[in-house]
Enzyme design. Structure first.
Site, mmCIF file in Angstrom:
data_model
loop_
_atom_site.group_PDB
_atom_site.id
_atom_site.type_symbol
_atom_site.label_atom_id
_atom_site.label_comp_id
_atom_site.label_asym_id
_atom_site.label_seq_id
_atom_site.Cartn_x
_atom_site.Cartn_y
_atom_site.Cartn_z
ATOM 1 N N LYS A 1 68.233 30.687 -75.260
ATOM 2 C CA LYS A 1 69.307 31.664 -75.467
ATOM 3 C C LYS A 1 70.530 31.043 -76.135
ATOM 4 O O LYS A 1 70.951 29.949 -75.761
ATOM 5 C CB LYS A 1 69.754 32.217 -74.121
ATOM 6 C CG LYS A 1 68.606 32.846 -73.394
ATOM 7 C CD LYS A 1 68.903 34.246 -72.969
ATOM 8 C CE LYS A 1 67.590 34.852 -72.539
ATOM 9 N NZ LYS A 1 67.525 36.278 -72.685
ATOM 10 N N ILE B 1 52.159 38.145 -60.646
ATOM 11 C CA ILE B 1 53.593 38.453 -60.719
ATOM 12 C C ILE B 1 53.852 39.950 -60.917
ATOM 13 O O ILE B 1 54.969 40.420 -60.759
ATOM 14 C CB ILE B 1 54.252 37.608 -61.835
ATOM 15 C CG1 ILE B 1 54.010 36.117 -61.593
ATOM 16 C CG2 ILE B 1 55.740 37.850 -61.961
ATOM 17 C CD1 ILE B 1 54.485 35.607 -60.239
ATOM 18 N N GLU C 1 51.500 47.712 -63.167
ATOM 19 C CA GLU C 1 52.642 48.144 -64.000
ATOM 20 C C GLU C 1 52.238 48.813 -65.317
ATOM 21 O O GLU C 1 52.974 48.748 -66.301
ATOM 22 C CB GLU C 1 53.599 46.961 -64.273
ATOM 23 C CG GLU C 1 54.147 46.321 -63.011
ATOM 24 C CD GLU C 1 55.110 45.154 -63.253
ATOM 25 O OE1 GLU C 1 55.724 45.080 -64.318
ATOM 26 O OE2 GLU C 1 55.230 44.306 -62.341
ATOM 27 N N CYS D 1 62.861 42.428 -82.069
ATOM 28 C CA CYS D 1 64.086 43.155 -81.751
ATOM 29 C C CYS D 1 63.936 43.861 -80.412
ATOM 30 O O CYS D 1 62.830 44.196 -80.012
ATOM 31 C CB CYS D 1 64.364 44.208 -82.825
ATOM 32 S SG CYS D 1 64.584 43.499 -84.457
ATOM 33 N N TRP E 1 70.162 42.875 -69.073
ATOM 34 C CA TRP E 1 69.371 43.298 -70.226
ATOM 35 C C TRP E 1 69.756 44.676 -70.742
ATOM 36 O O TRP E 1 69.012 45.323 -71.475
ATOM 37 C CB TRP E 1 67.867 43.209 -69.893
ATOM 38 C CG TRP E 1 67.408 41.779 -69.810
ATOM 39 C CD1 TRP E 1 68.106 40.673 -70.185
ATOM 40 C CD2 TRP E 1 66.149 41.286 -69.309
ATOM 41 N NE1 TRP E 1 67.367 39.540 -69.953
ATOM 42 C CE2 TRP E 1 66.159 39.870 -69.421
ATOM 43 C CE3 TRP E 1 64.997 41.913 -68.791
ATOM 44 C CZ2 TRP E 1 65.089 39.075 -69.020
ATOM 45 C CZ3 TRP E 1 63.931 41.110 -68.401
ATOM 46 C CH2 TRP E 1 63.979 39.709 -68.517
ATOM 47 N N CYS F 1 61.945 33.209 -63.807
ATOM 48 C CA CYS F 1 61.156 32.409 -64.744
ATOM 49 C C CYS F 1 61.998 31.940 -65.940
ATOM 50 O O CYS F 1 63.060 32.489 -66.225
ATOM 51 C CB CYS F 1 59.983 33.223 -65.257
ATOM 52 S SG CYS F 1 60.442 34.847 -65.860
ATOM 53 N N HIS G 1 51.904 32.215 -71.453
ATOM 54 C CA HIS G 1 52.225 32.495 -72.860
ATOM 55 C C HIS G 1 51.141 32.058 -73.801
ATOM 56 O O HIS G 1 51.192 32.329 -74.998
ATOM 57 C CB HIS G 1 53.546 31.816 -73.248
ATOM 58 C CG HIS G 1 54.712 32.635 -72.832
ATOM 59 N ND1 HIS G 1 55.727 32.126 -72.064
ATOM 60 C CD2 HIS G 1 55.009 33.932 -73.036
ATOM 61 C CE1 HIS G 1 56.602 33.087 -71.831
ATOM 62 N NE2 HIS G 1 56.192 34.183 -72.414
ATOM 63 N N CYS H 1 54.153 33.959 -64.768
ATOM 64 C CA CYS H 1 54.897 35.207 -64.984
ATOM 65 C C CYS H 1 53.892 36.352 -65.104
ATOM 66 O O CYS H 1 52.695 36.150 -64.872
ATOM 67 C CB CYS H 1 55.775 35.059 -66.239
ATOM 68 S SG CYS H 1 56.929 36.417 -66.501
HETATM 69 N N1 GLN Z 1 56.954 41.945 -62.682
HETATM 70 C C1 GLN Z 1 57.199 41.642 -64.045
HETATM 71 C C2 GLN Z 1 55.870 41.415 -64.757
HETATM 72 O O1 GLN Z 1 54.979 40.953 -64.120
HETATM 73 C C3 GLN Z 1 58.041 40.403 -64.185
HETATM 74 C C4 GLN Z 1 58.303 40.057 -65.628
HETATM 75 C C5 GLN Z 1 59.330 38.961 -65.881
HETATM 76 O O2 GLN Z 1 59.545 38.086 -65.087
HETATM 77 N N2 GLN Z 1 59.960 38.956 -67.025
HETATM 78 O O3 GLN Z 1 55.745 41.672 -65.940
HETATM 79 ZN ZN ZN Z 2 58.675 36.140 -65.190
#
Ligand code: GLN
Ligand code: ZN
Length: 788
Positions: free
Chosen positions: A131, A460, A513, A545, A590, A672, A723, A755
Site C-alpha cells: 500500500k 477462511i 460466500e 480498479c 474500504w 491477512c 494466491h 485467506c
Molecule cells: N471471509 C473472506 C473470504 O474468505 C475474507 C477475505 C479477506 O480476508 N480479504 O473471502
Molecule cells: Zn484474508
C-alpha cells in the site's frame, strides 16, 4: 490581485471508461501489439492533459501518468532492476544501453522489464506490491541490491516530449512529477533504516541528470513528491535530504523545484522549510491542524512559495469553500502573502473517481454532494477566482458551497437519531464491550464441540467464485433470474460444497460466500447508510480498479443479511458451520466515508448494526461466528501520535460488534497480508476466541511474533498461500505445522489456508484442502506418539 496560482499534484490515469485497464489487459492477453498499446495509452494521456489545461490550472502535472505504477517507473528509470530481471532481459537491456537513439516511442526493453517486474514472468517472480502510505493504492516495491543507480530511461523527458506533440500549450505551465529521492529510497526493500541516508545520497546524481535534461527541454517547474517526509525521520536523514536538494538546486538553477508532501503533516517542519527549493507543498486537509500550527508558530521563509492542499484529494465530498477561504485568510495569509500561494487538492486525485457527476441513478441529495476529480477541478477554479478577484458571482458560488455542505449535515435522509441515541446509551455500559474471560469461554466451547479434534481444520470463508457463480449472480441482479431460481442455484452450490468439505474431512465448514460479489459491498448494500456508484472506479494496483461503497449516512441494520445462507448450510451437516461477517473497521477502510462525524463514531455505528446480525445468527443456532478484519492495519494513521487512539477504537469497534454473544458462542476473526509484528497486543485485546492469520505467504515470520508474545487465545496459522495455483504438498504443510508446534501450544491451534479461496478454481481448492487435512492428521498422530 491579478491571479492566484493553482495546480494539481496528480490526476487519475484510468480514463473515463477505464480504457486504460482495457488497453493493458488486451496487451497482456496477447491481443494487441506494443505499438497499439502505446497509441491507446498515449491517447488517454493526451486526453487528460487537455482536461487539465482546460481547467485553467496555472501548473499542469505531466508524468504523473504511468503504464502501471509511478514507483515502478522510477525504479526502472534508475536501473533499480532486480538481478533476476536484469539477467532475464540482459540482451534487451544491453542493446538499449548501447543505442544512442532518441527515437520516439517507449523502448520494448523498458516495456518488458516494467511489466515483468510488476507481474512476474515464467522465470522470475514479480516484485512485491504494497500500500502507498495509508491509501488503497498499491505500488510495486523496488528492491535494493546495492548496485549504484544509473539513468537508464528518462521517463519525465519522454512524457514532456509526448506532451509537446499532443498539445500546443506553453511549456512553462508544465510540471513534470517525480517520486522524490528520499521517498523512493524509503519505500525500497532491503535497506536498513540506519543506511537510508547514505543510500538516498547515492541517488542525487541520477536525479540531477533528470532535472538537467528537463531544463534542456524548456521545462521550468518540476515537482518532487516526498510524502516520505510525513513519516518519522532522524536528523541524519534530514541532513542527507538537505544535501541532496542542495545538489539538485545547483545542477538546475533555471528550474523551479517543488517539494510536495501529503497524507499527513510534515514530520519536521523546521528542516522541511530550510530545504533550498522554490515551492514547498503541505497538506491542509490530512494533517491540517499540525501543519497550520507549524506555519503559525514558525512562519514560512520569505524566499519560497507555498503549495496549499485545501481540497480533499482522498474523499468525494463537496468542499465548503467558505471554510477554505477563511482558513487561508486567517491562518496562512498573515505568514505568507497570497502572491506566493499555489492552491491545490491535498494529494493526487488518483485516489478519487474521475467524475461523479453522471451518477444519475443516485438520489439527488447524494449525487449533488459528491465530487470526483473533475468536480474538484471546478471547485479549485472557483476558489482561485474568488481569492484573487472576488465578484458577486464568486461570492455566490462560495456561499452556495458552504450552504450545500451545511444542508447536507442536517439532511433528514442521512440522520438517524435512533442510532445515535442507542450508541450513546451503550457508551457507559461495560457489558456492551466485554465478554466473560477467555478461559471460561474455552471450557464451554470444548464441551460444546467435544467432537472437534486437536488442531481442527477450517477455511477462511469464500470458496471458488467460478465464472458460473458470477454469471448466476449477474443474471439475478439484472432481473433475468427470479429470486427463486437464484436461491435454488445458491443452495445447490452450497450443498455441493458442504458435501465436498465433508468428504475432504474438514472439521469446521463454511457456506462459501457465493452470494457475495465483494465482502464489503455485500453488507453495504444490505445496511442503511450506504450508496453505490455505477462508475466510481479508482485504481487499486496495476490495471485493477475498485469501486468503493459510499458511506454517506448513519448506519442502520434493516434485516438479517447472512442468516438464510448460513442456516441452510448448517442444515445440511452435523459439523459446525461458521457464520461469516465483514468487520466494522474493514468496511470503513474500504469505503468512502462521510467526514462530518469521526471515523470512530462511524465504526461504532457499523459495529452496532453487525452486532444485531450476530444476534440473528446466534438465534438461528449458529455457534461459531467469524468477523473478518483484514483491513485493520492499513487504516493505521501515519503520525505516531495518532496510532494509539486508532488502536483503541478499532479494538472497541470489534468488541462492540462481538461481545453481545453468549459465552458458549465462539467468535473468530481473520486478518491477512500485513506486518503483524506490532499487532499482537491489539489482536489480543480484540478478544476473539480464534484468529486465523495469513502465515505461509509471508514466510512464517509471524509464528515467532506470536510465540514471543505468548499469545494464549485460539490461533489458526495459514498453512498455504492462496494466491498461487500451486498445490502445496502434504509433507510441506505437515513440516510447517510441526515447526509451529515447537514454539506454540497445540491446545488452541487451528489449521487453515492463508485467506479466502474465491480466486482459486475447484480442482486446485479440493486438492489443496485435502492435502491440508492430511497434514493436520499427520501432525495429530505425531503429537499422540510424542505424548505416549
Ligand atoms: N471471509 C473472506 C473470504 O474468505 C475474507 C477475505 C479477506 O480476508 N480479504 O473471502
Ligand atoms: Zn484474508
Amino acid at each position: 490581485m491579478g491571479q492566484l496560482n493553482t495546480s494539481v499534484i496528480g490526476y487519475p490515469r484510468i480514463g473515463y471508461n477505464r480504457e486504460w485497464k482495457k488497453a493493458l489487459e488486451q496487451y497482456w492477453g496477447g491481443k494487441t501489439s506494443s505499438a497499439q498499446l502505446e497509441t491507446e495509452l498515449n491517447r488517454i494521456e493526451a486526453e487528460r492533459l487537455t482536461t487539465l489545461v482546460d481547467a485553467k490550472l496555472s501548473y499542469v502535472p505531466v508524468q504523473d501518468y504511468t503504464w502501471y505504477d509511478h514507483v515502478l517507473d522510477t525504479a526502472v528509470m534508475f536501473d533499480i532492476i532486480p538481478e533476476r530481471f536484469r539477467h532475464e532481459f540482459a540482451d534487451q537491456l544491453d542493446t538499449l544501453k548501447s543505442s544512442q537513439s532518441d527515437a520516439a516511442g517507449t523502448p520494448q526493453a523498458i516495456i518488458d522489464v516494467t511489466f515483468g517486474m510488476a507481474r512476474g514472468t515464467a522465470q522470475s517472480t514479480a516484485c512485491e506490491m504494497t500500500k502507498w502510505f495509508n491509501t488503497n493504492y498499491h505500488y510495486i516495491v523496488p528492491e535494493w541490491e546495492g548496485r549504484a543507480p544509473e539513468l537508464l530511461y528518462n521517463h519525465p523527458v519522454a512524457a514532456v516530449r509526448r506532451a509537446k506533440q499532443a498539445g500546443s500549450v506553453d511549456v512553462s505551465v508544465w510540471k513534470p512529477v517525480l517520486v522524490g529521492p528520499y521517498t523512493f529510497v524509503r519505500l525500497m526493500k532491503g535497506i536498513a533504516a540506519a543506511d537510508r541516508a547514505a543510500v538516498a545520497k547515492q541517488f542525487a546524481v541520477v536525479y540531477g541528470e533528470v532535472l538537467v535534461a528537463l531544463a534542456a527541454e524548456g521545462v521550468t517547474n518540476v515537482q518532487l513528491d516526498e510524502p516520505g517526509f510525513v513519516l518519522p525521520m532522524n536528523k541524519e536523514e534530514w541532513v542527507a535530504v538537505k544535501e541532496i536538494y542542495t545538489y539538485l538546486r545547483a545542477q538546475s538553477p533555471s528550474l523551479s523545484i517543488w517539494v510536495q508532501t501529503y497524507f499527513e503533516s510534515v514530520s519536521d517542519y523546521e528542516s522541511f522549510v530550510e530545504l533550498p527549493v522554490d515551492v514547498l507543498g503541505l497538506d491542509l486537509v490530512h494533517g491540517k491542524a499540525r501543519n497550520l500550527e507549524a506555519i503559525q508558530k514558525l512562519g514560512f521563509p520569505a524566499d519560497k512559495r507555498i503549495a496549499l492542499g485545501v481540497i480533499d484529494g482522498r474523499n468525494i465530498w463537496k468542499t465548503d469553500l467558505a471554510a477554505v477561504t477563511e482558513l487561508l485568510t486567517q491562518y496562512v495569509k498573515p505568514q505568507v502573502p497570497a502572491e506566493r500561494w499555489i492552491v491545490q487538492p491535498s494529494c493526487s486525485l488518483l485516489h478519487v473517481p474521475l467524475t461523479l457527476s453522471s451518477e444519475t441513478e443516485l438520489p439527488e441529495y447524494v449525487r449533488t454532494i459528491l465530487t470526483g476529480a473533475d468536480e474538484k477541478l471546478v471547485e479549485l477554479e472557483l476558489l482561485a477566482q474568488h481569492l484573487a478577484n472576488p465578484t458577486a458571482d464568486t461570492e455566490a458560488g462560495i456561499a452556495a458551497s458552504a450552504q450545500a455542505v451545511a444542508e447536507w449535515r442536517s439532511l433528514p435522509e442521512r440522520n438517524r437519531p435512533q442510532v445515535k441515541e442507542e450508541l450513546l446509551r451503550i457508551q457507559s455500559s461495560e457489558e456492551a464491550w466485554t465478554r466473560v474471560p477467555f478461559s471460561e469461554r474455552l471450557a464451554l466451547h470444548q464441551a460444546r464441540w467435544s467432537n472437534l479434534p486437536l488442531l481442527p481444520t477450517t477455511s477462511i470463508g469464500s470458496l471458488p467464485q467460478t465464472a458460473e457463480v458470477r454469471k448466476a449472480r449477474l443474471k439475478f441482479r439484472k432481473g433475468e433470474w427470479s429470486e427463486a431460481a437464484y436461491t435454488a442455484y445458491l443452495q445447490a452450490e452450497m450443498k455441493r460444497w458442504i458435501d465436498i468439505q465433508e468428504q475432504i474431512g474438514i472439521d469446521v465448514l463454511v457456506h462459501g460466500e457465493f452470494e457475495r460479489t465483494d465482502m464489503v459491498e455485500y453488507f453495504g448494500e444490505k445496511l442503511e447508510g450506504f450508496v453505490f456508484t455505477k462508475n466510481g472506479w479508482v485504481q487499486s494496483y496495476g490495471s485493477r480498479c475498485v469501486k468503493p461503497p459510499v458511506l454517506y449516512g448513519d448506519v442502520a441494520f434493516v434485516e438479517a443479511m447472512t442468516v438464510v445462507e448460513t442456516e441452510y448450510a448448517q442444515s445440511l451437516t452435523s459439523k459446525p458451520v461458521k457464520g461469516m461477517l465483514t468487520g466494522p473497521v474493514t468496511i470503513l477502510n474500504w469505503s468512502f466515508v462521510r467526514d462530518d462525524i469521526s471515523r470512530e463514531e462511524a465504526a461504532y455505528q457499523l459495529s452496532w448494526a453487525l452486532r444485531q446480525e450476530i444476534q440473528a445468527l446466534e438465534e438461528a443456532g449458529i455457534g461459531m461466528i467469524q468477523v473478518d478484519e483484514p483491513a485493520v492495519k492499513e487504516g493505521m494513521p501515519l503520525h505516531p501520535d495518532d496510532k494509539q487512539g486508532y488502536r483503541e477504537w478499532t479494538v472497541k469497534a470489534f468488541r462492540l460488534t462481538t461481545s453481545g454473544v453468549k459465552p458458549e458462542t465462539q467468535v473468530h476473526t481473520h486478518m491477512c497480508y500485513c506486518d503483524f509484528s506490532d499487532m499482537v497486543d491489539l489482536i489480543r485485546e480484540m478478544d476473539a476466541d480464534v484468529i486465523s492469520v495469513e502465515t505461509a505467504r509471508s514466510g512464517g515470520d509471524i509464528v515467532e511474533v506470536f510465540a514471543k508474545h505468548q499469545y494464549e487465545l485460539g490461533i489458526g496459522l495459514g498453512v498455504y498461500d492462496i494466491h498461487s495455483p500451486r498445490i502445496p504438498a502434504t509433507a510441506e504443510m505437515a513440516s510447517f505445522i510441526e515447526s509451529v508446534l515447537q514454539v506454540m501450544p497445540a491446545r488452541t491451534f487451528w489449521i487453515n489456508p492463508d485467506c479466502g479461496l474465491k480466486t482459486r478454481n475447484e480442482q486446485e481448492t479440493i486438492a489443496a484442502l485435502s492435502n491440508m487435512v492430511k497434514a493436520a492428521q499427520q501432525a495429530r498422530e505425531h503429537l499422540t506418539t510424542k505424548n505416549t
